[in-house]
Motif scaffolding. Sequence first.
Motif, PDB file in Angstrom:
ATOM      1  N   TRP A  82       0.874  -1.179   0.000  1.00  0.00           N
ATOM      2  CA  TRP A  82       0.000   0.000   0.000  1.00  0.00           C
ATOM      3  C   TRP A  82       0.912   1.231   0.000  1.00  0.00           C
ATOM      4  N   PRO A  83       1.598   1.488  -1.106  1.00  0.00           N
ATOM      5  CA  PRO A  83       2.630   2.524  -1.111  1.00  0.00           C
ATOM      6  C   PRO A  83       2.118   3.944  -0.895  1.00  0.00           C
ATOM      7  N   ASN A  84       0.872   4.213  -1.244  1.00  0.00           N
ATOM      8  CA  ASN A  84       0.353   5.568  -1.073  1.00  0.00           C
ATOM      9  C   ASN A  84      -1.125   5.508  -0.709  1.00  0.00           C
ATOM     10  N   GLN A  85      -1.388   4.943   0.449  1.00  0.00           N
ATOM     11  CA  GLN A  85      -2.783   4.781   0.849  1.00  0.00           C
ATOM     12  C   GLN A  85      -3.465   6.115   1.094  1.00  0.00           C
ATOM     13  N   GLU A  86      -2.705   7.156   1.445  1.00  0.00           N
ATOM     14  CA  GLU A  86      -3.322   8.473   1.643  1.00  0.00           C
ATOM     15  C   GLU A  86      -3.948   8.971   0.342  1.00  0.00           C
ATOM     16  N   ARG A  87      -3.204   8.857  -0.760  1.00  0.00           N
ATOM     17  CA  ARG A  87      -3.722   9.269  -2.061  1.00  0.00           C
ATOM     18  C   ARG A  87      -4.917   8.406  -2.457  1.00  0.00           C
ATOM     19  N   MET A  88      -4.821   7.094  -2.233  1.00  0.00           N
ATOM     20  CA  MET A  88      -5.900   6.179  -2.575  1.00  0.00           C
ATOM     21  C   MET A  88      -7.185   6.551  -1.824  1.00  0.00           C
ATOM     22  N   ILE A  89      -7.072   6.737  -0.515  1.00  0.00           N
ATOM     23  CA  ILE A  89      -8.249   7.057   0.296  1.00  0.00           C
ATOM     24  C   ILE A  89      -8.827   8.407  -0.124  1.00  0.00           C
ATOM     25  N   SER A  90      -7.957   9.365  -0.402  1.00  0.00           N
ATOM     26  CA  SER A  90      -8.407  10.677  -0.858  1.00  0.00           C
ATOM     27  C   SER A  90      -9.135  10.569  -2.198  1.00  0.00           C
ATOM     28  N   SER A  91      -8.601   9.767  -3.093  1.00  0.00           N
ATOM     29  CA  SER A  91      -9.233   9.547  -4.395  1.00  0.00           C
ATOM     30  C   SER A  91     -10.599   8.891  -4.234  1.00  0.00           C
ATOM     31  N   PHE A  92     -10.683   7.908  -3.350  1.00  0.00           N
ATOM     32  CA  PHE A  92     -11.979   7.266  -3.084  1.00  0.00           C
ATOM     33  C   PHE A  92     -12.961   8.303  -2.538  1.00  0.00           C
ATOM     34  N   ARG A  93     -12.496   9.099  -1.600  1.00  0.00           N
ATOM     35  CA  ARG A  93     -13.365  10.096  -0.957  1.00  0.00           C
ATOM     36  C   ARG A  93     -13.907  11.087  -1.993  1.00  0.00           C
ATOM     37  N   GLU A  94     -13.050  11.490  -2.953  1.00  0.00           N
ATOM     38  CA  GLU A  94     -13.490  12.397  -4.021  1.00  0.00           C
ATOM     39  C   GLU A  94     -14.610  11.781  -4.855  1.00  0.00           C
ATOM     40  N   LYS A  95     -14.658  10.462  -4.906  1.00  0.00           N
ATOM     41  CA  LYS A  95     -15.704   9.750  -5.640  1.00  0.00           C
ATOM     42  C   LYS A  95     -16.913   9.451  -4.743  1.00  0.00           C
ATOM     43  N   GLY A  96     -16.863   9.903  -3.492  1.00  0.00           N
ATOM     44  CA  GLY A  96     -17.959   9.648  -2.557  1.00  0.00           C
ATOM     45  C   GLY A  96     -17.874   8.286  -1.894  1.00  0.00           C
ATOM     46  N   ILE A  97     -16.687   7.669  -1.931  1.00  0.00           N
ATOM     47  CA  ILE A  97     -16.500   6.324  -1.376  1.00  0.00           C
ATOM     48  C   ILE A  97     -15.724   6.425  -0.067  1.00  0.00           C
ATOM     49  N   HIS A  98     -16.295   5.879   0.967  1.00  0.00           N
ATOM     50  CA  HIS A  98     -15.642   5.854   2.280  1.00  0.00           C
ATOM     51  C   HIS A  98     -14.766   4.611   2.380  1.00  0.00           C
ATOM     52  N   THR A  99     -13.756   4.670   3.220  1.00  0.00           N
ATOM     53  CA  THR A  99     -12.845   3.542   3.427  1.00  0.00           C
ATOM     54  C   THR A  99     -13.055   2.992   4.831  1.00  0.00           C
ATOM     55  N   ILE A 100     -13.321   1.695   4.890  1.00  0.00           N
ATOM     56  CA  ILE A 100     -13.483   0.995   6.160  1.00  0.00           C
ATOM     57  C   ILE A 100     -12.294   0.063   6.325  1.00  0.00           C
TER      58      ILE A 100
END
Length: 171
Positions: A82-100
């Motif tokens: 998971w080299p850049n999980q911050e970017r991944m989670i931010s990208s998901f959030r921009e799409k309206g997707i929450h991370t659990i």
Amino acid sequence: MGPEPAKIVERYTRLTGRHSMPPKWALGFIQGRNGYKNQFEAERIVKRSLAAGYPIDAILLDKYWFGGEEKMGNMDWDRKIWPNQERMISSFREKGIHTILSSDPYIVQGSKHFGTADKGRLFATNAKGKTRIIADFPSGPAALLDVFNTNLADWMWPQYYAQMENGGSAW
């Protein structure tokens, strides 16, 4: 036969207390399976699902976000997969997707936190007051965190739950 189930629940929750409703997104579609093994897999499933027209309210990252079953209890991202999980989670959030992020009440003996948790007496114990080791746990010998220990939350918060500050929406 007794009262109707709805009446039983109403009386029971009047006695024990009522929870507020979870956030609306938590009642929607949660994309998950028995573990996305790395960041690439998680991002790919989101991209493919959205392209196919499926709505996603959240994605559940199971046992691999911290490196896999043999690392259960490390309580931090495995940066190799998971080299850049911050970017991944931010990208998901921009799409309206929450991370659990999943959390498990077990810590394997090979975890970097096993010794500290054991020394702090944070595990369930046997009749002699010693940490109860589950020798045949699927991920390797492990111990169960004692959820009744009042010190457990204070110990876990800066480790596991600090991930909420890094963009996670829920456990």
